[in-house]
Design a protein around this motif. Sequence first.
Motif, PDB file in Angstrom:
ATOM      1  N   ASP A  30       0.825  -1.205   0.000  1.00 11.33           N
ATOM      2  CA  ASP A  30       0.000   0.000   0.000  1.00 11.33           C
ATOM      3  C   ASP A  30       0.862   1.258   0.000  1.00 11.33           C
ATOM      4  N   GLN A 211      -6.728  -0.612  -3.322  1.00 11.68           N
ATOM      5  CA  GLN A 211      -5.526   0.212  -3.162  1.00 11.68           C
ATOM      6  C   GLN A 211      -5.735   1.623  -3.706  1.00 11.68           C
ATOM      7  N   GLU A 214      -7.246   3.218  -0.707  1.00 14.85           N
ATOM      8  CA  GLU A 214      -6.221   3.414   0.314  1.00 14.85           C
ATOM      9  C   GLU A 214      -5.294   4.566  -0.053  1.00 14.85           C
TER      10      GLU A 214
END
Length: 225
Positions: A30, A211, A214
Amino acid sequence: MALLLAALLAAEVAGAGENDFLATEGRLSDEDFHRLVACRAPPGGPCALDPIRWPPEVARDLVVGFAPVSSAYPSEMIGRMTAAVDHAIAEINAAGAALRLRRAARGDSPDIVVHLVAIHEGEAIAGTGLSGVDGQTIGAALVTVWWDDAADLSRAAIVLAEDLPGSDVVPVVLEELTQAMGLMTDIRNPYYDDRSVFAEDSNSVTRLGSQDREALRRHYPPETP
């Protein structure tokens, strides 16, 4: 994929010849994913760009509007583009980041202006009135952002060609609006072709990937109670 132009104080422009993606392999962490899309950092490497963001007071009420549309722009595409912008706004707002986007209301001055231009892919943009945008050759779409010396975004423009295939409208609009949050670098990596809006070689992603969300949260950390 879309060509990204970035203007510093409306003076410096990242030219069309510059790559706006990095090639990687496999799933990134991440942290590496966020740094790649935010500052063009290779996995484990240094940033090539300074990260830029909408300032907090703007990010909490980020206004997206449409420029006047030429009568030459296909009417059926106007409806598709409008629905795709609303979808992209909802996706970004649901990511859990300290961002709140909304469509412009009467009297609003949009922070992000969407231009529907009556040109085809491969043609030069004309008619936006924006220095550094008009005259550029468009692919499917083009996003341009401006920021100040504090790395705060001040405005953005998205230009969408009239011959964008119908199946690409939602993915392309979602990518452009997400990139307008300051996440400007795409990823060339087969792993992400069906997982991320930042995939350089694919226009198949219609929802923000895990992602992607994120990365937005890391770029705009949610406020704690």
